[in-house]
Write a protein that holds these residues in place. Structure first.
Motif, PDB file in Angstrom:
ATOM      1  N   THR A  91     -61.335 -33.083  23.915  1.00 58.45           N
ATOM      2  CA  THR A  91     -61.745 -31.839  23.380  1.00 58.45           C
ATOM      3  C   THR A  91     -61.920 -30.647  24.507  1.00 58.45           C
ATOM      4  N   GLU A 146     -63.576 -25.785  21.416  1.00 58.37           N
ATOM      5  CA  GLU A 146     -64.135 -26.707  20.221  1.00 58.37           C
ATOM      6  C   GLU A 146     -65.730 -27.126  20.474  1.00 58.37           C
ATOM      7  N   PRO A 172     -63.387 -31.846  16.073  1.00 54.82           N
ATOM      8  CA  PRO A 172     -62.131 -31.520  17.013  1.00 54.82           C
ATOM      9  C   PRO A 172     -60.708 -31.839  16.284  1.00 54.82           C
ATOM     10  N   GLN A 213     -58.303 -33.368  17.722  1.00 53.79           N
ATOM     11  CA  GLN A 213     -58.156 -34.945  17.754  1.00 53.79           C
ATOM     12  C   GLN A 213     -58.498 -35.503  16.431  1.00 53.79           C
ATOM     13  N   LEU A 272     -65.213 -35.770  23.907  1.00 53.64           N
ATOM     14  CA  LEU A 272     -66.096 -34.849  22.955  1.00 53.64           C
ATOM     15  C   LEU A 272     -67.734 -34.784  23.525  1.00 53.64           C
TER      16      LEU A 272
END
Length: 162
Positions: A20, A24, A96, A98, A153
């Motif tokens: 991340t 984000e 995010p 991802q 994250l």
């Protein structure tokens, strides 16, 4: 017609490393501050602090060098601290990149079975996208080297949401 078998509360994939950016993370921070109560934020912080020793250093441009670390993290079965008790994502609206790009097409029960043969689609993040995210971070944070990196994250929030 819906092609992906993913649905609210289905969270079998929410135990992987999520690279991340600071952009984000800041968006998530703002969302959490505005939408989650103190008790929920404290619970998230507690989970992050319990798990943080296992968070890998994330460098998407050198993924092969941390593949073993990511595999080890996945084997620990540590779920994302942003999951609600019912398995729903607390930050779904600002999740995010991802997380947004990951989809499963097989029956959901195959995701939760460690030996299941789920059909997953997690397209690789191409270098132009990584460069675009880095450029965006550079524009927002004006060459602040600490903000021009990728982290797992929850790693952005080890000191809380302020």
């Amino acid at each position: 017609k819906k092609y992906s078998s993913c649905s609210k509360g289905c969270n079998a994939c929410c135990r992987m490393v999520v690279a991340t950016t600071a952009v984000e993370a800041d968006l998530i921070r703002l969302y959490v501050e505005k939408n989650l109560d103190c008790a929920r934020k404290e619970k998230i912080n507690r989970i992050i602090n319990e798990q943080k020793q296992f968070y890998p250093y994330v460098n998407p441009l050198g993924m092969l060098s941390w593949k073993e670390e990511i595999t080890t993290f996945g084997e620990r079965n540590l779920f994302c601290p942003f999951l609600e008790d019912d398995g729903a994502c607390l930050i779904y609206e600002v999740r995010p990149f991802q997380c947004r790009k990951y989809m499963v097409f097989s029956p959901p029960n195959e995701c939760t079975d460690p030996k299941g043969e789920s059909t997953q689609y997690n397209p690789p993040v191409e270098l132009p996208i990584l460069h675009s995210l880095a450029d965006l971070s550079n524009l927002v944070y004006h060459n602040d080297i600490l903000k021009l990196q990728f982290k797992h994250l929850p790693g952005w929030f080890v000191n809380g949401f302020n």
